[in-house]
Design an enzyme around this catalytic site. Structure first.
Site, PDB file in Angstrom:
ATOM      1  N   ARG A 107       0.731  -1.280  -0.126  1.00 26.13           N
ATOM      2  CA  ARG A 107       0.011  -0.016  -0.005  1.00 26.13           C
ATOM      3  C   ARG A 107       0.817   1.096  -0.044  1.00 26.13           C
ATOM      4  O   ARG A 107       1.764   1.463   1.008  1.00 26.13           O
ATOM      5  CB  ARG A 107      -0.940   0.072   1.104  1.00 26.13           C
ATOM      6  CG  ARG A 107      -1.624   1.302   1.231  1.00 26.13           C
ATOM      7  CD  ARG A 107      -2.888   1.397   2.568  1.00 26.13           C
ATOM      8  NE  ARG A 107      -3.771   0.393   1.960  1.00 26.13           N
ATOM      9  CZ  ARG A 107      -5.078   0.603   2.539  1.00 26.13           C
ATOM     10  NH1 ARG A 107      -5.476   1.442   3.393  1.00 26.13           N
ATOM     11  NH2 ARG A 107      -6.223   0.177   2.005  1.00 26.13           N
ATOM     12  N   HIS A 134      -7.600   0.800  -6.412  1.00 30.64           N
ATOM     13  CA  HIS A 134      -7.717  -0.076  -5.242  1.00 30.64           C
ATOM     14  C   HIS A 134      -8.410  -1.359  -5.792  1.00 30.64           C
ATOM     15  O   HIS A 134      -9.550  -1.583  -5.303  1.00 30.64           O
ATOM     16  CB  HIS A 134      -8.561   0.469  -4.142  1.00 30.64           C
ATOM     17  CG  HIS A 134      -8.489  -0.100  -2.651  1.00 30.64           C
ATOM     18  ND1 HIS A 134      -7.899  -1.123  -2.357  1.00 30.64           N
ATOM     19  CD2 HIS A 134      -9.164   0.219  -1.639  1.00 30.64           C
ATOM     20  CE1 HIS A 134      -7.652  -1.286  -1.148  1.00 30.64           C
ATOM     21  NE2 HIS A 134      -8.785  -0.440  -0.420  1.00 30.64           N
ATOM     22  N   GLN A 137     -10.242  -3.821  -3.373  1.00 30.98           N
ATOM     23  CA  GLN A 137     -11.602  -3.345  -2.622  1.00 30.98           C
ATOM     24  C   GLN A 137     -12.662  -3.700  -3.607  1.00 30.98           C
ATOM     25  O   GLN A 137     -13.893  -4.152  -3.166  1.00 30.98           O
ATOM     26  CB  GLN A 137     -11.514  -1.733  -2.275  1.00 30.98           C
ATOM     27  CG  GLN A 137     -12.920  -1.304  -2.081  1.00 30.98           C
ATOM     28  CD  GLN A 137     -13.063  -1.698  -0.722  1.00 30.98           C
ATOM     29  OE1 GLN A 137     -12.166  -1.644   0.125  1.00 30.98           O
ATOM     30  NE2 GLN A 137     -14.268  -2.255  -0.342  1.00 30.98           N
ATOM     31  N   ASP A 226     -17.084   7.558  -1.269  1.00 31.11           N
ATOM     32  CA  ASP A 226     -15.973   7.637  -0.377  1.00 31.11           C
ATOM     33  C   ASP A 226     -15.470   8.493   0.193  1.00 31.11           C
ATOM     34  O   ASP A 226     -16.172   9.624  -0.184  1.00 31.11           O
ATOM     35  CB  ASP A 226     -14.760   6.734  -1.336  1.00 31.11           C
ATOM     36  CG  ASP A 226     -13.429   6.244  -0.506  1.00 31.11           C
ATOM     37  OD1 ASP A 226     -13.676   6.242   0.726  1.00 31.11           O
ATOM     38  OD2 ASP A 226     -12.352   6.344  -1.417  1.00 31.11           O
ATOM     39  N   CYS A 265     -16.393   1.596   0.902  1.00 32.42           N
ATOM     40  CA  CYS A 265     -15.019   1.084   1.219  1.00 32.42           C
ATOM     41  C   CYS A 265     -14.744   1.022   2.691  1.00 32.42           C
ATOM     42  O   CYS A 265     -14.087  -0.017   3.116  1.00 32.42           O
ATOM     43  CB  CYS A 265     -13.857   1.247   0.313  1.00 32.42           C
ATOM     44  SG  CYS A 265     -13.255   2.940   0.447  1.00 32.42           S
ATOM     45  N   ARG A 293     -13.994  -8.271   2.115  1.00 33.69           N
ATOM     46  CA  ARG A 293     -12.628  -8.319   1.669  1.00 33.69           C
ATOM     47  C   ARG A 293     -11.991  -9.566   2.136  1.00 33.69           C
ATOM     48  O   ARG A 293     -11.021  -9.787   1.377  1.00 33.69           O
ATOM     49  CB  ARG A 293     -11.976  -7.131   2.660  1.00 33.69           C
ATOM     50  CG  ARG A 293     -12.703  -5.751   2.488  1.00 33.69           C
ATOM     51  CD  ARG A 293     -12.178  -5.297   1.090  1.00 33.69           C
ATOM     52  NE  ARG A 293     -10.797  -5.252   0.759  1.00 33.69           N
ATOM     53  CZ  ARG A 293     -10.073  -4.215   0.992  1.00 33.69           C
ATOM     54  NH1 ARG A 293     -10.398  -3.254   1.607  1.00 33.69           N
ATOM     55  NH2 ARG A 293      -8.884  -4.309   0.792  1.00 33.69           N
TER      56      ARG A 293
HETATM   57  N1   CP Z   1     -11.212  -0.057   2.656  1.00 30.31           N
HETATM   58  C1   CP Z   1     -10.053  -0.083   2.893  1.00 30.31           C
HETATM   59  O1   CP Z   1      -9.174  -0.498   2.376  1.00 30.31           O
HETATM   60  O2   CP Z   1      -9.862  -0.076   4.430  1.00 30.31           O
HETATM   61  P1   CP Z   1      -8.514   0.109   5.069  1.00 30.31           P
HETATM   62  O3   CP Z   1      -8.001   1.479   4.896  1.00 30.31           O
HETATM   63  O4   CP Z   1      -8.861   0.090   6.654  1.00 30.31           O
HETATM   64  O5   CP Z   1      -7.649  -1.100   4.754  1.00 30.31           O
HETATM   65  N1  NVA Z   2      -9.808   6.779  -1.082  1.00 26.16           N
HETATM   66  C1  NVA Z   2      -9.459   6.340   0.340  1.00 26.16           C
HETATM   67  C2  NVA Z   2      -9.503   4.746   0.481  1.00 26.16           C
HETATM   68  C3  NVA Z   2      -9.074   4.161   1.587  1.00 26.16           C
HETATM   69  C4  NVA Z   2      -9.528   2.854   1.868  1.00 26.16           C
HETATM   70  C5  NVA Z   2      -8.011   6.750   0.379  1.00 26.16           C
HETATM   71  O1  NVA Z   2      -7.058   6.627  -0.482  1.00 26.16           O
HETATM   72  O2  NVA Z   2      -7.784   7.234   1.259  1.00 26.16           O
END
Ligand code: CP
Ligand code: NVA
Length: 309
Positions: A107, A134, A137, A226, A265, A293
């Protein structure tokens, strides 16, 4: 080697295979204790190194649970505690970790970083969120919609409200692969990348920009939003003002199909992109989406490690 960096390069056939495996594994372990292994453990002896450069609750726990239930293990690593955080290159990190583990997940911010990791890696690499997408997700999202609506996502109508961000872009990619309509109801300055939209359209998907949120949700099967400020983004105050009209309220939900479901998400910023009454209301599928998930991660891991398809 099968990397899972974005849905476009994964392709429609593999995505469908992954989705069906996620559903099959969920059904097969219904009612079991969460710590119990699956009936089969195809990843026994396998190890995942999951590297986080940003915060995570769902992604980190679901990857760890998925590896355990499949018989393997995961190492959850923070880049700040690794030499990566002190300047060791992503390529050298990939070369070293490839000698230890069977798969690496990351990530991070720039999508180029996950691509560089994959290019130098001797084992499959999974994108656990970049600024561009993502994909993990979206496997859970697609699964949730098919479960809740009781039919294929193909031909359904989705309305995305708020910020045309990473999650939105991966949903557009999936629309191109699986053939559903994506309506984008976002302020003009926050549109998703044109190239992502163009690729989905080239695959025959209907991607509609409708800046009026009420018109955008009319007749929709899925309402999805989101956070208005993703991790690492600046300009929070400006974003709040621009996206205010796109808040998901009960009144907005009432204009969608009566059977429509609400997805997010998570984490949610209650009172910003969505109100409590929608998050906690009868059309909300967000807790199923979060649970899914773990089932989705299993199918992704199995596909990457050549245990599926
Ligand atoms: N939706 C999602 O990816 O959540 P986290 O940031 O908690 O992993
Ligand atoms: N769009 C959000 C998703 C988190 C799971 C971010 O990138 O912070």
């Amino acid at each position: 080697m099968r990397h899972f960096l974005d849905l476009e390069s994964t392709g429609a056939e593999a995505l469908r295979l992954i989705l069906d495996e996620a559903k099959r594994r969920k059904q097969a372990r219904a009612g079991r204790p969460k710590g119990a292994a699956d009936d089969d453990v195809p990843l026994a002896g396998h190890m995942l190194a999951a590297i986080f450069e940003k915060s995570s609750t769902r992604t980190r726990v679901s990857f760890d649970m998925a590896m355990r239930q499949l018989g393997g293990s995961a190492m959850i690593l923070s880049s700040a505690d690794m030499q990566l955080g002190r300047g060791e290159t992503i390529e050298d990190t990939a070369r070293v970790l490839s000698r230890f583990v069977d798969a690496i997940s990351l990530r991070t911010n720039g999508h180029d970083k996950v691509e560089a990791l994959a290019a130098a890696s001797g084992v499959p690499v999974i994108n656990m969120l970049t600024d561009s997408g993502h994909p993990c997700q979206i496997v859970a999202d697609l699964m949730t919609v098919e479960e809740r609506l009781g039919r294929s996502v193909t031909g359904t109508v989705w309305t995305w409200l708020g910020d045309g961000n990473n999650v939105c872009q991966s949903l557009i990619e999936a629309a191109g692969l699986l053939g559903y309509e994506m309506r984008l109801s976002v302020p003009a300055a926050y549109d998703p990348d044109d190239a992502v939209v163009a690729r989905a359209e080239a695959r025959g998907a209907r991607i509609v920009v409708e800046r009026n949120p009420e018109a955008a949700v009319a007749g929709a099967d899925v309402i999805v939003t989101d956070t208005w400020v993703s991790m690492g983004q600046s300009g929070a105050a400006q974003r709040m003002v621009a996206m205010g009209p796109y808040q998901v309220t009960e009144a907005l939900m009432a204009k969608a199909n009566p059977s429509a479901i609400f997805l997010h998400c998570l984490p949610a910023h209650r009172g910003e992109e969505v109100v409590d009454a929608v998050m906690d209301g009868p059309q909300s599928a967000v807790w199923d989406e979060a649970e899914n998930r773990v089932h989705a991660q299993k199918a992704i891991l199995l596909w990457c490690l050549n245990k599926l398809g």
